[in-house]
Design a protein around this motif. Structure first.
Motif, PDB file in Angstrom:
ATOM      1  N   PHE A 180       0.728  -1.299   0.006  1.00  0.00           N
ATOM      2  CA  PHE A 180      -0.067  -0.092   0.029  1.00  0.00           C
ATOM      3  C   PHE A 180       0.916   1.283  -0.046  1.00  0.00           C
ATOM      4  CE2 PHE A 180      -3.588  -2.504   2.309  1.00  0.00           C
ATOM      5  CZ  PHE A 180      -4.037  -3.093   1.185  1.00  0.00           C
ATOM      6  N   ARG A 181       1.702   1.273   0.837  1.00  0.00           N
ATOM      7  CA  ARG A 181       2.530   2.505   1.166  1.00  0.00           C
ATOM      8  C   ARG A 181       3.558   2.611  -0.258  1.00  0.00           C
ATOM      9  NH1 ARG A 181       2.620   1.487   6.869  1.00  0.00           N
ATOM     10  NH2 ARG A 181       1.577   3.443   7.571  1.00  0.00           N
ATOM     11  N   VAL A 182       4.124   1.543  -0.854  1.00  0.00           N
ATOM     12  CA  VAL A 182       4.984   1.900  -1.800  1.00  0.00           C
ATOM     13  C   VAL A 182       4.045   1.598  -2.909  1.00  0.00           C
ATOM     14  CG1 VAL A 182       7.219   1.002  -2.862  1.00  0.00           C
ATOM     15  CG2 VAL A 182       7.002   1.271  -0.442  1.00  0.00           C
ATOM     16  N   GLY A 183       3.636   0.394  -3.199  1.00  0.00           N
ATOM     17  CA  GLY A 183       3.091  -0.118  -4.535  1.00  0.00           C
ATOM     18  C   GLY A 183       1.903   1.145  -4.980  1.00  0.00           C
ATOM     19  N   TYR A 184       1.186   1.657  -4.178  1.00  0.00           N
ATOM     20  CA  TYR A 184       0.137   2.661  -4.390  1.00  0.00           C
ATOM     21  C   TYR A 184       0.534   3.933  -4.538  1.00  0.00           C
ATOM     22  CZ  TYR A 184      -3.675  -0.734  -3.680  1.00  0.00           C
ATOM     23  OH  TYR A 184      -4.411  -2.139  -3.738  1.00  0.00           O
ATOM     24  N   ALA A 185       1.827   4.181  -4.408  1.00  0.00           N
ATOM     25  CA  ALA A 185       2.332   5.670  -4.381  1.00  0.00           C
ATOM     26  C   ALA A 185       2.153   6.321  -5.663  1.00  0.00           C
ATOM     27  CB  ALA A 185       3.749   5.581  -4.001  1.00  0.00           C
ATOM     28  N   GLY A 186       1.724   5.910  -6.810  1.00  0.00           N
ATOM     29  CA  GLY A 186       1.645   6.188  -8.017  1.00  0.00           C
ATOM     30  C   GLY A 186       0.022   6.547  -8.326  1.00  0.00           C
ATOM     31  N   ILE A 187      -0.759   6.328  -7.356  1.00  0.00           N
ATOM     32  CA  ILE A 187      -2.065   6.596  -7.402  1.00  0.00           C
ATOM     33  C   ILE A 187      -2.362   8.126  -6.883  1.00  0.00           C
ATOM     34  CG2 ILE A 187      -4.541   6.020  -6.727  1.00  0.00           C
ATOM     35  CD1 ILE A 187      -3.475   3.018  -6.273  1.00  0.00           C
ATOM     36  N   SER A 188      -2.918   8.679  -7.989  1.00  0.00           N
ATOM     37  CA  SER A 188      -3.304  10.234  -7.545  1.00  0.00           C
ATOM     38  C   SER A 188      -4.535  10.397  -6.387  1.00  0.00           C
ATOM     39  CB  SER A 188      -3.374  11.024  -8.553  1.00  0.00           C
ATOM     40  OG  SER A 188      -4.348  10.557  -9.537  1.00  0.00           O
ATOM     41  N   HIS A 189      -5.305   9.556  -6.872  1.00  0.00           N
ATOM     42  CA  HIS A 189      -6.668   9.479  -6.086  1.00  0.00           C
ATOM     43  C   HIS A 189      -7.315   8.516  -6.257  1.00  0.00           C
ATOM     44  CE1 HIS A 189      -8.010  10.644 -10.110  1.00  0.00           C
ATOM     45  NE2 HIS A 189      -9.052  10.354  -9.736  1.00  0.00           N
ATOM     46  N   MET A 190      -8.239   8.332  -5.292  1.00  0.00           N
ATOM     47  CA  MET A 190      -9.267   7.006  -5.296  1.00  0.00           C
ATOM     48  C   MET A 190     -10.527   7.634  -4.628  1.00  0.00           C
ATOM     49  SD  MET A 190      -6.953   3.424  -4.482  1.00  0.00           S
ATOM     50  CE  MET A 190      -8.004   3.104  -3.095  1.00  0.00           C
ATOM     51  N   GLU A 191     -11.495   7.416  -5.367  1.00  0.00           N
ATOM     52  CA  GLU A 191     -12.849   7.747  -4.927  1.00  0.00           C
ATOM     53  C   GLU A 191     -13.842   6.614  -5.085  1.00  0.00           C
ATOM     54  OE1 GLU A 191     -13.699  11.197  -7.025  1.00  0.00           O
ATOM     55  OE2 GLU A 191     -11.640  12.144  -6.324  1.00  0.00           O
ATOM     56  N   PHE A 192     -14.610   6.095  -4.069  1.00  0.00           N
ATOM     57  CA  PHE A 192     -15.550   4.996  -4.081  1.00  0.00           C
ATOM     58  C   PHE A 192     -16.954   5.438  -4.230  1.00  0.00           C
ATOM     59  CE2 PHE A 192     -17.378   0.840  -3.524  1.00  0.00           C
ATOM     60  CZ  PHE A 192     -16.714  -0.037  -4.047  1.00  0.00           C
ATOM     61  N   VAL A 193     -17.660   5.136  -5.256  1.00  0.00           N
ATOM     62  CA  VAL A 193     -19.083   5.169  -5.152  1.00  0.00           C
ATOM     63  C   VAL A 193     -19.952   3.918  -5.035  1.00  0.00           C
ATOM     64  CG1 VAL A 193     -21.119   6.162  -6.524  1.00  0.00           C
ATOM     65  CG2 VAL A 193     -19.081   7.131  -6.983  1.00  0.00           C
ATOM     66  N   THR A 194     -20.365   3.667  -3.706  1.00  0.00           N
ATOM     67  CA  THR A 194     -21.008   2.357  -3.401  1.00  0.00           C
ATOM     68  C   THR A 194     -22.448   2.277  -4.028  1.00  0.00           C
ATOM     69  OG1 THR A 194     -19.775   2.564  -1.357  1.00  0.00           O
ATOM     70  CG2 THR A 194     -21.537   0.975  -1.454  1.00  0.00           C
ATOM     71  N   ASN A 195     -22.598   1.214  -4.630  1.00  0.00           N
ATOM     72  CA  ASN A 195     -23.903   0.896  -5.295  1.00  0.00           C
ATOM     73  C   ASN A 195     -24.573   0.005  -4.237  1.00  0.00           C
ATOM     74  OD1 ASN A 195     -23.370   2.193  -7.627  1.00  0.00           O
ATOM     75  ND2 ASN A 195     -22.789   0.257  -8.636  1.00  0.00           N
ATOM     76  N   ARG A 196     -23.733  -0.846  -3.457  1.00  0.00           N
ATOM     77  CA  ARG A 196     -24.170  -1.834  -2.394  1.00  0.00           C
ATOM     78  C   ARG A 196     -23.238  -2.205  -1.375  1.00  0.00           C
ATOM     79  NH1 ARG A 196     -26.968  -6.840  -5.419  1.00  0.00           N
ATOM     80  NH2 ARG A 196     -26.114  -5.586  -6.848  1.00  0.00           N
ATOM     81  N   ARG A 197     -23.611  -2.229  -0.296  1.00  0.00           N
ATOM     82  CA  ARG A 197     -22.856  -2.546   0.847  1.00  0.00           C
ATOM     83  C   ARG A 197     -23.511  -3.802   1.501  1.00  0.00           C
ATOM     84  NH1 ARG A 197     -21.851   1.273   6.087  1.00  0.00           N
ATOM     85  NH2 ARG A 197     -23.461  -0.163   6.800  1.00  0.00           N
TER      86      ARG A 197
ATOM     87  N   THR B 144     -18.046 -11.018   7.388  1.00  0.00           N
ATOM     88  CA  THR B 144     -17.780 -10.770   5.753  1.00  0.00           C
ATOM     89  C   THR B 144     -18.475  -9.173   5.583  1.00  0.00           C
ATOM     90  OG1 THR B 144     -17.735 -12.990   5.083  1.00  0.00           O
ATOM     91  CG2 THR B 144     -17.963 -11.159   3.522  1.00  0.00           C
ATOM     92  N   ALA B 145     -17.827  -8.211   4.746  1.00  0.00           N
ATOM     93  CA  ALA B 145     -18.134  -6.909   4.627  1.00  0.00           C
ATOM     94  C   ALA B 145     -18.017  -6.973   3.008  1.00  0.00           C
ATOM     95  CB  ALA B 145     -17.371  -6.104   5.301  1.00  0.00           C
ATOM     96  N   ILE B 146     -18.873  -6.548   2.190  1.00  0.00           N
ATOM     97  CA  ILE B 146     -18.735  -6.648   0.736  1.00  0.00           C
ATOM     98  C   ILE B 146     -19.303  -5.089   0.431  1.00  0.00           C
ATOM     99  CG2 ILE B 146     -19.553  -7.413  -1.457  1.00  0.00           C
ATOM    100  CD1 ILE B 146     -20.260  -9.968  -0.030  1.00  0.00           C
ATOM    101  N   TYR B 147     -18.302  -4.440  -0.444  1.00  0.00           N
ATOM    102  CA  TYR B 147     -18.600  -3.181  -0.826  1.00  0.00           C
ATOM    103  C   TYR B 147     -18.532  -3.094  -2.482  1.00  0.00           C
ATOM    104  CZ  TYR B 147     -17.043  -2.153   3.725  1.00  0.00           C
ATOM    105  OH  TYR B 147     -17.104  -2.259   5.254  1.00  0.00           O
ATOM    106  N   GLU B 148     -19.735  -2.935  -3.131  1.00  0.00           N
ATOM    107  CA  GLU B 148     -19.616  -2.939  -4.600  1.00  0.00           C
ATOM    108  C   GLU B 148     -19.993  -1.686  -5.151  1.00  0.00           C
ATOM    109  OE1 GLU B 148     -22.330  -4.881  -8.124  1.00  0.00           O
ATOM    110  OE2 GLU B 148     -23.151  -5.062  -6.098  1.00  0.00           O
ATOM    111  N   GLY B 149     -19.143  -1.087  -6.338  1.00  0.00           N
ATOM    112  CA  GLY B 149     -19.471   0.035  -6.735  1.00  0.00           C
ATOM    113  C   GLY B 149     -18.253   0.343  -8.004  1.00  0.00           C
TER     114      GLY B 149
END
Length: 171
Positions: free
Chosen positions: A89-106, A112-117
């Motif tokens: 996460f700290r190194v491999g995701y360093a190139g990610i500029s942003h992440m936004e998740f629009v949840t359709n279903r939780r 177990t927790a499932i997030y779909e979107g």
């Protein structure tokens, strides 16, 4: 015939288990779901925000992360253990500029927790190419004893790959 009747009688008794046993299982289900939900939600929020300092204490030492759908895009994506996950996460995701998740279903059910979107994210490919895409995504988390022990991402990478092609041909 007698054996068949005995088997049917046994099955009927099993189906008619005492009501209190069924109620006990439901209470356990409700209690486990209630206990795991805030942990999973806090982890999910930290993951999408890329807040690794908030995410790390929510991980069990033996936790694992995998995205089996990334094999043809990024190679094998598997991290076993909290330290390996945090490195990813700290190194491999360093190139990610942003992440936004629009949840359709939780969905929260027991451990177990499932997030779909849809994940709207940007990635610096490292050669000056910036790619922005929206990809359908499902995140599945497993919580045990107040910690996330398993994190699985499932992503439709087709929109991302289309965005990569467009960025490289227009640049």
């Amino acid at each position: 015939m007698k054996a068949a009747c005995l088997a049917m009688a046994g099955a009927a008794l099993a189906l008619c288990a005492p009501l209190h046993a069924q109620e006990s299982e439901r209470k356990d289900y409700a209690a486990v779901t209630a206990a795991s939900t805030p942990v999973a939600d806090a982890y999910f929020k930290a993951y999408i925000a890329r807040d690794w300092d908030a995410l790390e204490p929510l991980l069990a030492p033996e936790a694992s992360f995998q995205d089996p759908t990334a094999t043809h895009v990024f190679g094998g994506v598997l991290s076993e253990g909290r330290d390996a996950m945090m490195q990813r996460f700290r190194v491999g995701y360093a190139g990610i500029s942003h992440m936004e998740f629009v949840t359709n279903r939780r969905l929260h059910s027991g451990e177990t927790a499932i997030y779909e979107g849809a994940l709207h994210w940007g990635l610096d490919l490292g050669d000056g190419t910036l790619v922005d895409s929206v990809t359908p995504m499902v995140i599945v988390l497993t919580v045990d004893d107040g910690k996330v022990v398993r994190h699985r991402d499932y992503v439709d990478y087709a929109p991302f790959l289309d965005a990569v092609r467009k960025a490289r041909t227009s640049g």
